[in-house]
Design a protein around this motif. Structure first.
Motif, short mmCIF file in Angstrom:
data_model
loop_
_atom_site.label_atom_id
_atom_site.label_comp_id
_atom_site.label_asym_id
_atom_site.label_seq_id
_atom_site.Cartn_x
_atom_site.Cartn_y
_atom_site.Cartn_z
N TYR A 4 -14.84 -19.36 -7.33
CA TYR A 4 -14.56 -18.12 -6.60
C TYR A 4 -13.78 -17.23 -7.56
O TYR A 4 -12.65 -17.55 -7.94
N ILE A 5 -14.39 -16.12 -7.98
CA ILE A 5 -13.80 -15.28 -9.03
C ILE A 5 -13.44 -13.92 -8.47
O ILE A 5 -14.24 -13.27 -7.80
N ILE A 6 -12.21 -13.48 -8.77
CA ILE A 6 -11.70 -12.22 -8.22
C ILE A 6 -11.24 -11.29 -9.35
O ILE A 6 -10.35 -11.64 -10.13
N ALA A 7 -11.87 -10.12 -9.42
CA ALA A 7 -11.44 -9.05 -10.32
C ALA A 7 -11.28 -7.78 -9.48
O ALA A 7 -12.10 -7.49 -8.62
N GLY A 8 -10.23 -7.02 -9.75
CA GLY A 8 -9.95 -5.87 -8.91
C GLY A 8 -10.18 -4.53 -9.54
O GLY A 8 -9.99 -3.50 -8.89
N GLU A 9 -10.60 -4.49 -10.80
CA GLU A 9 -10.84 -3.21 -11.46
C GLU A 9 -11.93 -3.33 -12.50
O GLU A 9 -12.42 -4.42 -12.79
N THR A 10 -12.32 -2.20 -13.08
CA THR A 10 -13.51 -2.13 -13.93
C THR A 10 -13.42 -3.07 -15.13
O THR A 10 -14.38 -3.77 -15.46
N THR A 31 -22.03 -22.51 -9.01
CA THR A 31 -22.32 -21.49 -8.00
C THR A 31 -21.11 -20.57 -7.91
O THR A 31 -19.97 -20.98 -8.20
N PHE A 32 -21.35 -19.34 -7.49
CA PHE A 32 -20.29 -18.33 -7.54
C PHE A 32 -20.18 -17.55 -6.24
O PHE A 32 -21.18 -17.21 -5.62
N ASP A 33 -18.95 -17.30 -5.85
CA ASP A 33 -18.62 -16.25 -4.88
C ASP A 33 -17.71 -15.28 -5.61
O ASP A 33 -16.84 -15.72 -6.40
N ILE A 34 -17.87 -13.98 -5.37
CA ILE A 34 -17.15 -13.02 -6.20
C ILE A 34 -16.53 -11.89 -5.38
O ILE A 34 -17.03 -11.48 -4.34
N LYS A 47 -23.78 -10.73 -4.28
CA LYS A 47 -23.14 -9.46 -3.91
C LYS A 47 -21.65 -9.71 -3.72
O LYS A 47 -21.25 -10.70 -3.12
N ALA A 48 -20.84 -8.81 -4.25
CA ALA A 48 -19.39 -8.95 -4.13
C ALA A 48 -18.95 -8.79 -2.68
O ALA A 48 -19.43 -7.90 -1.97
N LEU A 49 -18.03 -9.63 -2.25
CA LEU A 49 -17.45 -9.49 -0.91
C LEU A 49 -16.80 -8.11 -0.78
O LEU A 49 -16.97 -7.41 0.22
N ILE A 50 -16.04 -7.73 -1.82
CA ILE A 50 -15.43 -6.39 -1.90
C ILE A 50 -15.66 -5.89 -3.32
O ILE A 50 -15.45 -6.61 -4.29
N HIS A 51 -16.11 -4.65 -3.44
CA HIS A 51 -16.37 -4.05 -4.76
C HIS A 51 -15.07 -3.52 -5.36
O HIS A 51 -14.16 -3.11 -4.64
N THR A 52 -15.00 -3.53 -6.69
CA THR A 52 -13.79 -3.05 -7.37
C THR A 52 -13.44 -1.62 -6.99
O THR A 52 -12.26 -1.25 -7.00
N SER A 53 -14.42 -0.80 -6.65
CA SER A 53 -14.15 0.59 -6.29
C SER A 53 -13.29 0.69 -5.03
O SER A 53 -12.68 1.72 -4.76
N GLU A 54 -13.24 -0.41 -4.25
CA GLU A 54 -12.44 -0.44 -3.03
C GLU A 54 -11.12 -1.19 -3.22
O GLU A 54 -10.40 -1.45 -2.27
N MET A 55 -10.83 -1.53 -4.48
CA MET A 55 -9.67 -2.39 -4.75
C MET A 55 -8.58 -1.74 -5.60
O MET A 55 -7.40 -2.03 -5.41
N VAL A 77 -10.49 -11.66 1.88
CA VAL A 77 -10.70 -12.60 0.77
C VAL A 77 -10.19 -13.99 1.13
O VAL A 77 -10.86 -15.01 0.85
N LYS A 78 -9.05 -14.07 1.79
CA LYS A 78 -8.52 -15.38 2.20
C LYS A 78 -9.50 -16.10 3.13
O LYS A 78 -9.77 -17.29 2.97
N ALA A 79 -10.03 -15.36 4.09
CA ALA A 79 -11.00 -15.95 5.02
C ALA A 79 -12.25 -16.42 4.30
O ALA A 79 -12.81 -17.49 4.60
N ASP A 80 -12.67 -15.64 3.30
CA ASP A 80 -13.89 -15.99 2.57
C ASP A 80 -13.68 -17.21 1.68
O ASP A 80 -14.59 -18.01 1.49
N ILE A 81 -12.49 -17.35 1.13
CA ILE A 81 -12.18 -18.54 0.33
C ILE A 81 -12.24 -19.79 1.19
O ILE A 81 -12.78 -20.83 0.79
N LEU A 82 -11.70 -19.71 2.41
CA LEU A 82 -11.76 -20.85 3.32
C LEU A 82 -13.20 -21.20 3.67
O LEU A 82 -13.56 -22.37 3.80
#
Length: 374
Positions: A4-10, A31-34, A47-55, A77-82
């Motif tokens: 599960y990989i999280i990036a918040g900007e470009t 396998t990846f969730d992003i 598909k990203a759960l949340i796009h960087t443009s919203e972060m 994001v916490k709910a999606d990790i669970l």
């Protein structure tokens, strides 16, 4: 393994995408969730759960104004990790958000890997104690970070800088000039106003004035992928300045000089050996707070890594069209000044080392996870 990989900007999106590619090479069952941007989506096929443009919210005031949105993103994001139950959560920079996720994941007994250390050496150094509690493995990309963490008795992995990977792998377009209807006869001055709305709207108007101050040059804007051309036209008005998207490296490669908003782009510009002036302008309250808290002498990565003034920085009231034009003029017309900047880039290159950060990080993550399961 499930990642599960999280990036918040470009910039984090770019490094996340390259890390995903490297993980796939070393872990065929990956396998990846992003949470990230378009590049991470392309690399992972998800598909990203949340796009960087919203972060991405930069600055104390700006963060406060968007607290409800940030809280909503955290909850999602916490709910999606669970739901995903990954083997590890990989956090890329973006500390205000990602350290909260690290704390959450640790409490849920999910391994946490942090790729690209938060810049806690610049301010709020006490956060290192929180990192020691909630981050299982820290992967640093700046040489001086290893020493910093060692002072707090925290062992980290230095993997090199992933920008070297991105640039070495990039396929430059030999037809960049003609493809973008640019003139073969006029040198280009590149404008990199950043990827955040609040930065662009404060800084780009000052940058755009170079059109009037250098009439024998072409002034070209590097557009961020999360905005369209009409957004930039609203800011620069009727000025016939070209805007190019998803071609920043090509633009820099073909430029005689650049004006660069402080951030990752300053290091990219230096690696590509384009003389630059670094600029930054934010909410005055944000800057006033930052000046009381920040413990480093410079704002640009080039100067921080070299540990001396290697490229000029124009901040807040100094970030104006006149001062920017003066420095760009020096970079273009003063051979001694230009040569000095290039020598500083030589020092930087030696400190950064060789490409391969993405691969080295992926190798270590896979190894650590395998050791934990054995």
């Amino acid at each position: 393994m499930k990642y599960y990989i999280i990036a918040g900007e470009t910039s984090g999106d770019l490094h996340g995408a390259n890390l995903i590619k490297a993980l796939k090479e070393r872990d065929p069952e990956a396998t990846f969730d992003i949470v990230g941007g378009s590049q991470m989506e392309a690399a992972s096929g998800q598909k990203a759960l949340i796009h960087t443009s919203e972060m991405a919210f930069m600055g104390f005031v700006e963060v406060v104004m968007n607290l409800s949105k940030i809280a909503k993103n955290l909850k999602a994001v916490k709910a999606d990790i669970l739901r995903a139950q990954p083997d590890t959560v990989i956090l890329i920079d973006f500390p205000g958000f990602n350290l909260k996720i690290a704390d959450f994941a640790k409490k849920k007994n999910i391994k946490t890997c942090y790729y690209i250390s938060p810049k806690i050496w610049a301010w709020n150094q006490k956060r290192v104690y929180k990192i020691k509690q909630v981050v299982d493995h820290m992967f640093c990309i700046l040489p001086f970070e290893v020493k910093f963490y060692k002072e707090f008795h925290y062992s980290v992995d230095y993997v090199g800088n992933p920008l070297l990977d991105a640039i070495s792998a990039y396929e430059f377009n030999p037809n960049f000039i003609s493809d973008n209807n640019l003139s073969e006869k006029e040198d280009i001055i590149a404008l990199l106003p950043g990827s955040r709305k609040m930065e662009i709207e404060r800084i780009l108007p000052e940058m755009a004035e170079l059109y009037h101050k250098f009439p024998s040059h072409q002034v070209v804007v590097a557009g961020a992928p999360n905005f369209d051309e009409s957004y930039y036209r609203d800011i620069i008005g009727d000025l016939p300045i070209k805007i190019v998207f998803d071609q920043t490296y090509d633009l820099l490669k073909n430029s005689v000089a650049a004006v660069v908003t402080s951030g990752t782009a300053t290091l990219e510009t230096a690696i590509l050996r384009v003389p630059q002036v670094v600029v930054y302008k934010a909410n005055p309250i944000t800057i006033a707070i930052a000046r009381k808290l920040i413990k480093v002498q410079f704002i640009s990565l080039v100067n921080l890594i070299n540990n001396y003034l290697s490229v000029y920085e124009l901040i807040q009231k100094d970030c104006n069209a006149t001062r920017i034009a003066d420095e760009i003029g020096e970079l273009i017309t003063n051979p001694a000044h230009r040569a000095s900047v290039m020598e500083n880039y030589d020092v930087l290159a030696e400190k950064l080392g060789e490409p391969g950060a993405s691969g080295r990080t992926a190798e270590k993550i896979v190894t650590y996870l395998q050791e934990a399961t054995n």
